[in-house]
Design a protein around this motif. Structure first.
Motif, PDB file in Angstrom:
ATOM      1  N   TRP A   9       0.755  -0.777  -0.085  1.00  0.00           N
ATOM      2  CA  TRP A   9       0.194  -0.312  -0.193  1.00  0.00           C
ATOM      3  C   TRP A   9       0.858   0.762   0.157  1.00  0.00           C
ATOM      4  O   TRP A   9       1.820   1.564   0.190  1.00  0.00           O
ATOM      5  CB  TRP A   9      -1.366  -0.012   1.237  1.00  0.00           C
ATOM      6  CG  TRP A   9      -2.507  -0.473   1.562  1.00  0.00           C
ATOM      7  CD1 TRP A   9      -3.265  -0.810   0.633  1.00  0.00           C
ATOM      8  CD2 TRP A   9      -1.740  -2.367   1.463  1.00  0.00           C
ATOM      9  NE1 TRP A   9      -3.983  -1.978   1.249  1.00  0.00           N
ATOM     10  CE2 TRP A   9      -3.301  -2.596   1.348  1.00  0.00           C
ATOM     11  CE3 TRP A   9      -1.017  -3.058   1.724  1.00  0.00           C
ATOM     12  CZ2 TRP A   9      -3.166  -4.115   1.868  1.00  0.00           C
ATOM     13  CZ3 TRP A   9      -1.526  -4.477   2.076  1.00  0.00           C
ATOM     14  CH2 TRP A   9      -2.608  -4.825   2.137  1.00  0.00           C
ATOM     15  N   GLU A  69      -3.068   4.644   0.423  1.00  0.00           N
ATOM     16  CA  GLU A  69      -3.288   3.529   0.239  1.00  0.00           C
ATOM     17  C   GLU A  69      -3.901   2.435  -1.257  1.00  0.00           C
ATOM     18  O   GLU A  69      -4.468   1.884  -0.629  1.00  0.00           O
ATOM     19  CB  GLU A  69      -4.698   3.675   1.398  1.00  0.00           C
ATOM     20  CG  GLU A  69      -4.251   4.293   2.470  1.00  0.00           C
ATOM     21  CD  GLU A  69      -3.314   3.264   3.383  1.00  0.00           C
ATOM     22  OE1 GLU A  69      -3.514   1.943   3.349  1.00  0.00           O
ATOM     23  OE2 GLU A  69      -2.774   3.642   3.946  1.00  0.00           O
ATOM     24  N   VAL A  97      -3.294   0.223  -3.886  1.00  0.00           N
ATOM     25  CA  VAL A  97      -1.745  -0.701  -3.933  1.00  0.00           C
ATOM     26  C   VAL A  97      -1.391  -0.721  -5.261  1.00  0.00           C
ATOM     27  O   VAL A  97      -1.573  -0.891  -6.138  1.00  0.00           O
ATOM     28  CB  VAL A  97      -2.825  -1.918  -4.087  1.00  0.00           C
ATOM     29  CG1 VAL A  97      -1.828  -3.473  -3.993  1.00  0.00           C
ATOM     30  CG2 VAL A  97      -3.530  -2.365  -2.549  1.00  0.00           C
TER      31      VAL A  97
END
Length: 594
Positions: A26, A68, A70
């Motif tokens: 992340w 956040e 990925v």
């Protein structure tokens, strides 16, 4: 190379400099330094700093990527310069120079940040618990929980305990907390109950001859939330042993608990196995004002009723003649404080619903305050001697009927220690509270009831039940307490039907009631039951103490809120008429509008 990663985000060190690697994780934090973009990439294991040059093909992918999201990175491990090494990260000596970056999953705008540990409203944290769990502190708490459970399990198995799973759907019990009920489709109008604890099943395992049982058991109770109690469900290290005395149970669980607190205590000391103090219930109520004493607190409460009886302090003297008692709570060094400290303590006690706290503040041995001026020199000297007061100590007094004075002195003991910074924060102090009363008198119901566990063996067994005042009978019941938190209750069990029938009779239950409500256990006891006993330390509370968290929700993966609601999954929820008809249930109109 693996499709997603060659290393985790905590694995790379200076030894890997020059290696071509692949990471996935992340976007923890992104920093744009003009010609360079730095990205901290995070996975379960840790964080690695990735640097993307403006000339690299990857720059366009990361330029607008949100926190956040990925991503997958291919790149080369390079050494950081001496001035940019981060000694707080396992990967702090290196960074990865990215050649390609692929966005595996784009994150929407976040309802709460993952980077940093800023406080956020509880409802947002619980609604987006999956994001909250990404935060470092909470993530570490849940990892700690897993490790603690593994350690508990290993330590029990090493002592010869065997792990068995007991039923989740069972019968409702008339004793204890409120049950969660589950309607039966196949038996209309009848209900299962979720187990408040595996109590009867683990006793039946002893009757079945298994000798040493344990499990990490889920328990369900329809109770209100508290800081140290989660609503709905909790987990405990449930265990039971055959052919044992109370001391055998203590000797079995003390090494397990002492070992876990030492293993995960991060340098904090813990009471050693074999050294847990055994404190009788009555002594605990007197010395500490409750049956969950925090032994890190050095203050000892004393009964000083006789010193004040007929004394010059008329208010207390009159109340004593009307049935009150007086408890003294020393305040070491408080005489050096201003009078405001004492007045604030008195005001606090009134805000808590009590009549107030009297006090004497000594300065160089001279007593101050209304009590100090009116008690008289001889009584004051006696008080100083009994309590072991020093010249600049203070002392507070709770004067009330026994229950009120005990409760006030207990909470005042804690408050005084907090205010004077007397509590040792570097230790776990465990103890046993023993000799609980078998029965107590319920002023509301106007009858004798069980005070703790109805399946405990009374001390003196049948002879005591038949010949002694029930309120004078103690049971082989015990609690484990750590730092003022009750970890578990336990007992040597009543394994004899005649004793069980008599104990329930004293509490107002008929033989037929026992046969109906506890049919499995009472029937089993008629076919040869070994003496047995056990306990069930709470896993959630153990982890809460080890993580130094004030609220149990911080160590549970997906907790409910204080209203027993799961905001993330939307539970409890309404169900359709089809399901209700299958269960032969109709929702009453008043329940719908309540």
């Amino acid at each position: 190379m693996h499709i997603y990663r060659s290393h985790t985000c905590a694995a790379l060190t200076a030894a890997d400099v020059g290696a071509t690697v692949r990471l996935s994780g992340w976007v923890h934090r992104k920093r744009d330094h003009g010609g360079l973009v730095f990205i901290d990439v995070r996975d379960h294991y840790g964080i690695t700093q990735v640097v993307v040059n403006v000339d690299a093909p990857a720059f366009k992918q990361v330029e607008h990527v949100r926190s956040e999201s990925v991503i997958r990175i291919d790149g080369t491990v390079v050494a950081r310069t001496a001035e940019t090494i981060n000694p707080h990260l396992p990967t702090g000596a290196i960074e990865v120079s990215a050649t390609t970056v692929e966005i595996l999953s784009e994150a929407a705008e976040l309802p709460l940040p993952v980077f940093g540990e800023a406080d956020y409203p509880e409802d947002i944290r619980l609604r987006y618990r999956f994001l909250d769990l990404r935060r470092e502190r909470l993530h570490a708490n849940i990892v700690l929980r897993s490790n603690v459970i593994s350690s508990l399990r290993r330590r029990m198995i090493d002592q010869g305990f065997m792990e068995f799973q007991t039923p989740i759907l069972t019968a409702s019990s008339p004793e204890g907390a409120r049950d969660f009920l589950v309607p039966s489709r196949m038996h209309p109008g009848k209900f299962y109950a979720l187990p408040q604890a595996p109590q009867m099943f683990k006793q039946l395992l002893m009757v079945a001859g298994f000798d040493k049982y344990f499990q990490i058991a889920p328990c369900f109770r329809d109770e209100d939330a508290r800081a140290d109690r989660s609503p709905g469900e909790f987990y405990q290290l449930d265990f039971e042993m055959s052919f044992v005395t109370q001391e055998d149970v203590f000797n079995a669980i003390e090494p397990v608990l002492a070992g876990v607190f030492e293993e995960f205590g991060k340098g904090r000391t813990a009471t050693k196995a074999g050294e847990f103090p055994r404190i009788p219930y009555k002594e605990s109520m007197l010395k500490y004002g409750n049956d969950k004493p925090d032994l890190r607190n050095p203050i000892i409460i004393s009964d000083v009723t006789e010193i004040f009886r007929g004394s010059g302090f008329g208010i207390f003297a009159r109340m004593i003649e009307e049935g009150a008692i007086v408890r003294a709570i020393p305040a070491p060094g408080a005489g050096l404080k201003s009078r405001k400290f004492f007045d604030d303590m008195n005001d606090w006690s009134k805000q808590e619903g009590f009549a107030g706290l009297g006090y004497i503040n000594f300065k160089n041995g001279e007593p101050g305050g209304p009590i100090g001026k009116n008690l008289g020199p001889h009584k004051t000297a006696e008080l100083v001697a009994v309590l072991g007061l020093k010249p600049d100590d203070g002392v507070f007094f709770a004067c009330d009927k026994a229950a009120g004075a005990t409760k006030l002195s207990g909470v005042a003991r804690t408050r005084i220690a907090d205010q004077l910074d007397l509590i040792d924060k570097s230790s776990f102090k465990l103890c046993w509270i023993v000799d609980f009363p078998m029965f107590e008198y319920d002023d509301t119901e106007k009858k004798i009831i069980f005070s703790h566990n109805p399946f405990s063996m009374p001390q003196g067994e049948l002879h005591a039940l038949e010949n002694e005042d029930p309120l004078s009978i103690n049971a082989f019941q015990y609690d484990i307490v750590c730092n003022g938190i009750e970890l578990s209750s336990g007992a040597i069990r009543n394994h004899k039907p005649d004793i069980m029938y008599k104990a329930f009779e004293i509490a107002g239950y008929t033989r037929a009631f026992v046969d109906e409500k506890f049919r499995g256990m009472i029937s089993a006891f008629k076919f040869g039951a070994p003496p047995h006993g056990g306990s069930a330390p709470g896993v959630d509370r153990i982890v809460m103490l080890l993580a130094d968290e004030p609220n149990i929700r911080e160590v549970i993966v997906f907790p409910m809120n204080q209203k027993a609601e799961d905001l993330m999954m939307g539970a409890p929820s309404e169900v359709g008429q089809k399901q209700l008809r299958e269960l032969s249930i109709r929702i009453a109109a008043e329940a719908k509008t309540a």
